[in-house]
Design an enzyme around this catalytic site. Structure first.
Site, PDB file in Angstrom:
ATOM      1  N   ARG A 106       0.809  -1.096   0.009  1.00 52.02           N
ATOM      2  CA  ARG A 106       0.145   0.022  -0.084  1.00 52.02           C
ATOM      3  C   ARG A 106       0.935   1.296   0.135  1.00 52.02           C
ATOM      4  O   ARG A 106       1.823   1.302   0.841  1.00 52.02           O
ATOM      5  CB  ARG A 106      -0.904   0.035   1.386  1.00 52.02           C
ATOM      6  CG  ARG A 106      -1.587   1.462   1.435  1.00 52.02           C
ATOM      7  CD  ARG A 106      -2.576   1.234   2.685  1.00 52.02           C
ATOM      8  NE  ARG A 106      -3.735   0.472   2.104  1.00 52.02           N
ATOM      9  CZ  ARG A 106      -5.072   0.512   2.803  1.00 52.02           C
ATOM     10  NH1 ARG A 106      -5.236   1.388   3.658  1.00 52.02           N
ATOM     11  NH2 ARG A 106      -5.947  -0.440   1.948  1.00 52.02           N
ATOM     12  N   HIS A 133      -7.473   0.651  -6.031  1.00 47.19           N
ATOM     13  CA  HIS A 133      -7.593  -0.325  -4.897  1.00 47.19           C
ATOM     14  C   HIS A 133      -8.360  -1.744  -5.322  1.00 47.19           C
ATOM     15  O   HIS A 133      -9.581  -1.949  -5.150  1.00 47.19           O
ATOM     16  CB  HIS A 133      -8.676   0.393  -4.006  1.00 47.19           C
ATOM     17  CG  HIS A 133      -8.377  -0.324  -2.524  1.00 47.19           C
ATOM     18  ND1 HIS A 133      -7.717  -1.365  -1.929  1.00 47.19           N
ATOM     19  CD2 HIS A 133      -9.294   0.031  -1.382  1.00 47.19           C
ATOM     20  CE1 HIS A 133      -7.788  -1.583  -1.071  1.00 47.19           C
ATOM     21  NE2 HIS A 133      -8.440  -0.817  -0.469  1.00 47.19           N
ATOM     22  N   GLN A 136     -10.261  -4.299  -3.044  1.00 43.27           N
ATOM     23  CA  GLN A 136     -11.425  -3.787  -2.541  1.00 43.27           C
ATOM     24  C   GLN A 136     -12.715  -3.937  -3.462  1.00 43.27           C
ATOM     25  O   GLN A 136     -13.691  -4.555  -3.184  1.00 43.27           O
ATOM     26  CB  GLN A 136     -11.278  -2.208  -2.596  1.00 43.27           C
ATOM     27  CG  GLN A 136     -12.642  -1.399  -1.860  1.00 43.27           C
ATOM     28  CD  GLN A 136     -12.994  -2.019  -0.422  1.00 43.27           C
ATOM     29  OE1 GLN A 136     -12.206  -1.740   0.654  1.00 43.27           O
ATOM     30  NE2 GLN A 136     -14.180  -2.631  -0.102  1.00 43.27           N
ATOM     31  N   ASP A 227     -17.009   6.534  -0.601  1.00 43.97           N
ATOM     32  CA  ASP A 227     -15.900   6.557  -0.031  1.00 43.97           C
ATOM     33  C   ASP A 227     -15.782   8.069   0.730  1.00 43.97           C
ATOM     34  O   ASP A 227     -16.343   8.812   0.498  1.00 43.97           O
ATOM     35  CB  ASP A 227     -14.908   6.167  -1.028  1.00 43.97           C
ATOM     36  CG  ASP A 227     -13.431   6.158  -0.486  1.00 43.97           C
ATOM     37  OD1 ASP A 227     -13.292   6.207   0.463  1.00 43.97           O
ATOM     38  OD2 ASP A 227     -12.611   6.090  -1.293  1.00 43.97           O
ATOM     39  N   CYS A 267     -16.402   1.499   1.500  1.00 41.90           N
ATOM     40  CA  CYS A 267     -15.196   0.659   1.762  1.00 41.90           C
ATOM     41  C   CYS A 267     -14.705   0.817   3.077  1.00 41.90           C
ATOM     42  O   CYS A 267     -14.024  -0.307   3.590  1.00 41.90           O
ATOM     43  CB  CYS A 267     -13.900   0.841   0.732  1.00 41.90           C
ATOM     44  SG  CYS A 267     -13.896   3.134   0.569  1.00 41.90           S
ATOM     45  N   ARG A 295     -13.503  -8.850   2.166  1.00 37.75           N
ATOM     46  CA  ARG A 295     -12.198  -8.457   1.692  1.00 37.75           C
ATOM     47  C   ARG A 295     -11.388  -9.726   1.972  1.00 37.75           C
ATOM     48  O   ARG A 295     -10.392 -10.346   1.111  1.00 37.75           O
ATOM     49  CB  ARG A 295     -11.754  -7.357   2.697  1.00 37.75           C
ATOM     50  CG  ARG A 295     -12.307  -5.978   2.337  1.00 37.75           C
ATOM     51  CD  ARG A 295     -11.832  -5.646   1.158  1.00 37.75           C
ATOM     52  NE  ARG A 295     -10.468  -5.358   0.800  1.00 37.75           N
ATOM     53  CZ  ARG A 295      -9.810  -4.524   1.209  1.00 37.75           C
ATOM     54  NH1 ARG A 295     -10.043  -3.330   1.799  1.00 37.75           N
ATOM     55  NH2 ARG A 295      -8.346  -4.622   0.799  1.00 37.75           N
TER      56      ARG A 295
END
Ligand code: CP
Ligand code: NVA
Length: 308
Positions: A106, A133, A136, A227, A267, A295
């Site tokens: 990340r 992402h 996700q 988000d 998310c 996830r």
């Protein structure tokens, strides 16, 4: 028993590193892992985690997914490793890929992730960059599939910043043929290159819509998704973004304009009463915590395909 298939590409840096068939395969595997229909032992494989930004879900879901596969994880803290002192990515990547079997990263710049993958001899997974992402999005489409059992006729409306999460929804949505609408202020539209790539995949040009009108965007929608307005690394733009996104909150009024069967996704982490109201987050339409759980199942499926 369903078995993981090797993926055509070695890395998962972008949603577009998978083919449509591979996305369906990962979703089916994930669902099998979730329902305990399969059990895979990777024989002590090691996943290295490099997180230049904070994380709760991605970090823990990768750790638990790996342990469920009979493997282990090393969580490299950039501030206490030489990464934080500026050791070049090309050196770190070559060293870590001699210890680990797969590395999830990340970071900020997508090009840094690509640099890791260039030098690593082991698969590299995007655990979020400023651009995408993709892990996700796998969990998100797994959650949508669980709800609607099919992607045919599903309309997904994302209301918020057209950045990493929205980009991966657009690209994975294009692979799956799902209608994706993005409602955002004009200056926060998704990256034109992402839109271009998605349009090349969609067979029908009308399946991707970008608008600055959230009310229009939710008409006929089955999934409302949001988000945070200020992503990690944008903390100093908070005031300005709170002002720019005024009117883009998912509240009960907006939810009422969507389809009756509409579900709510986020998310996480969420800022209640900014991008989403507390009432909507806690409503019976919310699948946000199921989505967070997914996830882990989606990444277990992804890891099993990358390491089989
Ligand atoms: N959704 C997500 O990636 O959460 P974390 O930042 O907690 O990993
Ligand atoms: N857009 C958000 C996603 C967090 C999971 C961020 O980049 O901070």
């Amino acid at each position: 028993m369903l078995k993981p298939n090797k993926l055509a590409k070695n890395n998962f840096l972008s949603s577009l590193d998978l083919s449509t068939d591979e996305v369906f395969h990962i979703l089916e595997l994930a669902s099998n892992f979730k329902n305990k229909k399969i059990n895979i032992d990777l024989n002590n494989k090691v996943l290295g985690l490099i997180f230049d930004k904070s994380s709760t879900r991605t970090r823990v879901s990768f750790q638990v997914a790996m342990s469920r596969l009979g493997g282990t994880t090393i969580d490299l803290n950039p501030t206490t490793s030489q990464i934080g002192r500026g050791e070049p990515i090309k050196d770190t990547a070559r060293v870590l890929s001699r210890y680990c079997d797969v590395i999830a990263i990340r970071t900020f710049e997508h090009s840094d992730l690509e640099e890791y993958s260039k030098w690593s001899t082991k698969p590299v997974i995007n655990a979020l960059t400023d651009l995408e992402h993709p892990c996700q999005a796998l969990a998100d489409f797994l959650t949508i599939h669980e709800e609607f059992l099919d992607f045919k006729d599903v309309v997904l409306t994302f209301i918020g910043d057209g950045n990493n999460v929205a980009h991966s929804l657009i690209l994975c949505g294009a692979l799956l043929g799902v209608e994706v609408r993005i409602a955002c202020p004009n200056s926060y539209r998704p990256n034109p290159l992402v839109i271009k790539k998605a349009r090349e995949i969609y067979k029908n040009d009308n399946l991707l819509k970008i608008t600055n009108d959230p009310y229009n965007a939710v008409k006929g929608a089955n999934v409302l998704y949001t988000d945070v307005w200020s992503s990690m690394g944008e903390e100093n733009q908070k005031k300005e973004k709170d002002r720019d996104f005024n009117g883009f909150t998912i509240d009960s009024d907006l939810v009422e304009k969507a389809e009756k069967d509409a579900i709510i996704l986020h998310c996480l982490p969420a800022y209640r009463n900014k991008e989403i109201t507390n009432a909507v987050m806690e409503s019976e339409k919310s699948r946000i915590f199921q989505q967070a759980e997914n996830r882990m199942h989606a990444q277990q499926a992804l890891l099993s395909c990358l390491l089989c």
